[in-house]
Motif scaffolding. Structure first.
Motif: not given
Lengths: 667, 345
Positions: A551-574
């Motif tokens: 069986n083949l499990y397949f995923a495809q994403f639009d790279l420009n959308t991913l780049l737009d979605l990306r946010r800088d990371k900041t430390y989250k206290p736990f």
């Protein structure tokens, strides 16, 4: 272009040993691809770049050898005889732009026979088969001057000579004895009745010179390079003649070639020159005037050159200096060099003889504040993002693949892709359209490996996909992920997807069940309310059709959308306080989706910090329409250690909620 | 009872002598102190004794229990090892190892070298038009110079008829035009990507391959800078003692133009004996790229004043350097994606 060193020596003395000459020429731009000794001669095979039509003649090559060996070469002088005129035949050019200039000479009472050994060898060492003395002479003159010539048997020409476009469907048999059907793309030489040559490409069988030929009609002409190119393409032919015409021939050499061939036919075939005629007008070739600014040249090449050296090199190349003042030199280009048009052409001529390798090597300072705009712009960020993403996905355990962007339209049709962007000149039907998805390439890579006893494959690719769009087409970067195997590998892919969104700092992604083309079982992935891609199980029917062993499990994403979605990371206290877990054993009917359980879990409150399924069981002791699983739920507070009463009360709330769901039994 | 206690102690003293490993000691601990031990039985037997005996037996039993406990603890500390040995020669566990494709890796490596010199990296589109792929690069229309650049055309109507037919770019140079059309100098850009040419697929040819274009334009960028930048690249990418050879050549879009060879990193051009070097076939040099000073026409086509600005450009394939550097002998391996190939890098 192949040439004989002995032939060159007829024109210009060479003292340098051939092996050394090969090096010198190669390093000045005349790349000697091959050379070999042939008796007392040496045969050189050089690469002729498309700008150097002059290297298709021995006079041009001799000029180059002279300049490379710091000497000067002068073109041999040929006395032109243009009388008496041919009176009994007319030469008619239909369109002067197809053939600006045409010269004919008639040599009578010739004896056509085999060439002398010397002449035969000379043309043979330049790569042309010896045919007969008359034909070899035309080839000898073509080699020497660069202008193709053609000898017709005068007595086979009926009436006048015309240079005209072929009629559609006109048939023509060349001296290669092949029949070709012509069209308006072809320029022909014709007499009153028939085409006698495909102009600039090949002569006709019907007027070929043979051992019985008595009188020769010798053609020398200039044909439009574009016309010759289209004509020979239309009939699928490439000859020594068309090769030269396409790259241009020099009108001065044309006259010399015609004269010398006529003289030699007279001498070697015992004939007598009897008439000259021309049509059209000899194109006026002026030596190109170029003015160079020495300071600019130095700034262009990056070094201060000695003016004496500069002038010597240019003189050997055949440039003439017309004026010199305050750092400027006015020049006339060498007689045969129609490719030299402006100052940079002179810089190249000088620097290649001076030696590119003798020019200094420096590192420029390339960073400037203005330029940073590019790096931080969307295009500049895209490359870096793609690289980071690739490294991240590889760290998840997937292997990167690279597959062809071109696919078979027929195969895409089987995947339901009806309208991909087609090529107009594909080589094979396997690659005749641009792919609108990364799926077909992934299928091929998977199949290749599954057929080689590999299992449980995990691949990814980043590449562009191409689709039709309102304004024509859309080319966009895409990311594909795939896993082969069984059921649980879908969830491997789902996890990989989640990890990618965590990498983008967008962990709140949403999966919505969907039915997609080729993927009856699929999830659409949304982040920030926007669709970013999908993942799914390739339908059984397609899997079988494409012969996939797993069986083949397949995923495809639009790279420009991913780049737009990306946010800088900041430390989250736990939370530094301990987490406590409780298990719930659940018996759920198959109609119950886990998303129902998930909803209940999320409703408990923020002390329930995470959960996971630790065990799934179907089979013995479980009703056939049910699955049993254990849900492990973790409780934790940010500001204190939870008491067991607190945990128990939250957990009881969860149990109560779950037990109210129809189809779920807690065990 | 007194005797029983003495006997038990004697038995213990005998057993403890023979105990060597931690396991032996644990065994004795269970035997003498466990729930079913004789000691526990004796404790249980106390109830049936009279008051005086009860007190003495209890005291003696507690003393013995302590003795046994401390004796076992003492012995355990001195025991040779508290760790169980297991078979370490079993195979390592298997798991998925991700990897980057070698062409990606080489591409990144090359781009990173130029990034260190200050180049920006901008990718261009693969579907181009005749203007950007040919005309603006100073290719005359219908000229033999286009022959070396055979091209796939798309069978779709042009979006902008003035720019000509759509095609799959046959080199990365159109990126140069795009960047120069939209940005003002100074510029220093690297543009990697896929390119396409109608070539039959064999061990060294493919209809799809990768190129990296680079160019810099400013007031003072010159030919010796081009040499310096490429020299830096060759030393970083091939080897620390790489040499370069610039051979004059012709490209419509550069003047002067050159082809560049790098000294063979395997044999450095030293021919030893009869055997030809397998990498350079005995030539000592490997052709790696084409380059030159950007033709003023090209700058002008992009609206850049060629009397003020000048620049260099170069273009190289990615497959060839990758094949040379890693000894890959068939270009088809790159797109076949065999796991046995992929997992090597």
């Amino acid at each position: 272009m192949r040439f004989s060193l002995n032939f060159i020596k007829e024109l210009f003395p060479i003292e340098m040993p051939p092996q050394e000459l090969v090096q010198v020429l190669t390093m000045a731009g005349m790349e000697v691809e091959h050379y070999e000794q042939a008796g007392d001669d040496w045969i050189f095979d050089i690469e002729v770049t498309t700008n150097r039509y002059d290297w298709l003649s021995l006079v041009g090559i001799a000029g180059e050898i002279a300049a490379c060996t710091h000497k000067k070469f002068n073109l041999p002088h040929v006395e032109l005889i243009k009388k008496p005129l041919i009176r009994d035949r007319k030469i008619v050019i239909e369109n002067i732009s197809d053939c600006p200039f045409y010269i004919a000479r008639i040599v009578r009472d010739v004896k056509v026979s085999d060439s002398s050994a010397g002449l035969a060898q000379k043309v043979a060492h330049c790569g042309i088969n010896s045919i007969s003395n008359a034909v070899d002479i035309t080839n000898y003159c073509m080699l020497k001057w660069g202008n193709p010539l053609h000898a017709f048997d005068l007595d086979k020409i009926e009436g006048n000579v015309y240079i005209r476009r072929a009629k559609t469907g006109e048939k023509f048999i060349g001296i290669d004895e092949k029949e070709r059907v012509l069209s308006g793309e072809n320029l022909v030489i014709a007499d009153d009745r028939k085409a006698i040559a495909l102009a600039g490409v090949i002569g006709g069988k019907n007027t070929e010179v043979d051992k019985n030929t008595k009188n020769i009609f010798l053609e020398a002409a200039i044909f439009s390079p574009v016309v010759v190119r289209r004509s020979r393409r239309a009939v699928g032919l490439d000859t020594d003649s068309s090769y030269r015409f396409e790259r241009m021939v020099h009108p001065d050499c044309l006259e010399c070639a015609s004269q010398e061939a006529s003289d030699l036919i007279g001498q070697l075939c015992a004939g007598a020159f009897s008439g000259y005629q021309q049509a059209g007008k000899k194109p006026l070739v002026k030596r190109q005037a170029v003015r160079i600014d020495i300071a600019h040249m130095n700034r262009y090449l990056g070094e201060e050159f000695s003016p004496v050296k500069l002038k010597n090199i240019l003189a050997n190349l055949g440039f003439s200096t017309t004026k010199e003042s305050a750092g400027n030199i006015s020049l006339l280009a060498p007689a045969l060099r129609l490719d030299i048009k402006r100052e940079v052409d002179v810089y190249e001529e000088f620097s290649r003889i001076y030696g590119y390798n003798n020019i200094k090597t420096k590192i420029p300072f390339l960073i400037s504040p203005e330029k940073r705009v590019l790096k931080t712009g969307p295009l500049g960020r895209f490359y870096a993002f793609k690289n980071e993403l690739r490294v991240f996905i590889a760290s998840l355990g997937l292997k990167e693949i690279i597959t062809y962007s071109l696919e078979s339209g027929e195969e895409l049709l089987r995947l339901g892709e009806k309208d991909p962007l087609p090529l107009s000149n594909p080589m094979r039907s396997q690659e005749n359209v641009l792919r609108p998805s990364l799926l077909p390439g992934m299928i091929k890579a998977m199949r290749h490996n599954l057929n080689r006893s590999q299992t449980k494959l995990r691949f990814f690719e980043t590449a562009n996909i191409y689709q039709r769009a309102d304004n024509g087409f859309r080319e966009a970067g895409a990311l594909s992920l795939a896993a082969s195997g069984s059921h649980e590998d879908f969830f491997y892919l789902k996890r990989a997807t989640q990890e990618i969104f965590i990498f983008l700092n967008r962990p709140q992604l949403e999966f919505k069940e969907a039915e997609l083309n080729n993927f009856t079982n699929a999830l659409q992935v949304y982040a920030d309310g926007k669709p970013a891609g999908f993942l799914g199980k390739l339908d059984e029917k397609i899997r079988k059709e494409f012969d996939l062993k797993e069986n083949l499990y397949f995923a495809q994403f639009d790279l420009n959308t991913l780049l737009d979605l990306r946010r800088d990371k900041t430390y989250k206290p736990f939370s530094p306080y301990p987490a406590v877990w409780r298990d719930i054993s659940i018996l759920a009917q198959n109609k119950i989706k886990f998303s129902g359980v998930e909803k209940a879990v999320k409703g408990v409150g923020r002390e329930l910090c995470s959960y996971k399924v630790v065990d799934i069981y179907r089979g013995k002791n479980i009703p056939p329409d049910c699955a049993a699983f254990t849900l492990r739920v973790f409780y934790q507070a940010a500001d204190r250690t939870l008491t067991s009463e607190e945990v128990d009360s939250s957990h009881q709330l969860l149990r109560d909620t779950l037990s109210k769901i129809n189809g779920i039994t807690l065990r | 009872m007194d005797n029983d206690i003495k006997n038990l102690e004697a038995r213990f003293n005998e057993d403890i002598k023979n105990a060597v490993t931690a396991q032996d000691i644990e065994f004795l601990r269970v035997r003498y102190l466990g729930r079913k031990s004789s000691l526990n039985d004796l404790f249980a037997g106390i109830v049936s004794l009279n008051k005086e005996e009860k007190a003495r037996a209890g005291r003696n039993l507690n003393i013995l229990k302590q003795k046994i406990t401390s004796c076992l603890d003492e012995k355990l500390k001195g025991s040779q090892s508290s760790e169980e040995k297991f078979d370490l020669t079993f195979p390592a566990s298997s798991g998925d190892k991700g990897s980057l494709h070698i062409l990606s890796r080489v591409n990144q490596e090359i781009c990173a070298i130029f990034e260190r010199l200050g180049f920006d990296i901008i990718e261009g589109a693969e579907i181009e038009d005749e203007w950007h792929n040919f005309t603006a690069l100073n290719f005359p229309g219908d000229h033999p110079s286009r022959d070396a650049f055979d091209t796939f055309y798309l069978n779709i109507p042009p979006v902008d008829p003035e720019k000509g037919k759509h095609l799959l770019r046959c080199h990365t140079s159109p990126s140069q035009i795009r960047v120069m059309e939209e940005n003002k100098p100074p510029l220093a850009v690297i543009s990697p990507g896929r390119v396409y040419r109608p070539d039959e697929v064999d061990a060294t040819h493919s209809f799809m391959f990768h190129q990296i274009e680079g160019f810099a334009v400013d007031r003072e960028i010159n030919f010796s800078h081009l040499k310096g930048v490429l020299f830096y690249f060759a030393r970083e990418f091939f080897s620390g003692d790489a040499r370069l050879r610039f051979r004059p050549h012709f490209f419509p879009f550069t003047e002067p133009s050159a082809e560049v060879d790098v000294s063979c990193f395997k044999c450095s051009g030293n021919v030893r004996g009869e055997k030809k070097c397998s990498v350079c076939k005995g030539k000592g040099w490997l052709e790696i790229l084409g380059c030159g000073m950007i033709h003023p026409h090209v700058l002008e086509f992009c609206g850049i004043d060629s009397s003020k600005y000048q620049g260099f450009a170069f273009g190289m394939g990615v497959e060839r350097p990758a094949m040379l550097k890693y000894g890959i002998d068939d270009i088809r391996l790159f797109t076949e994606n065999d796991v046995k190939f992929l997992e090597q890098f």
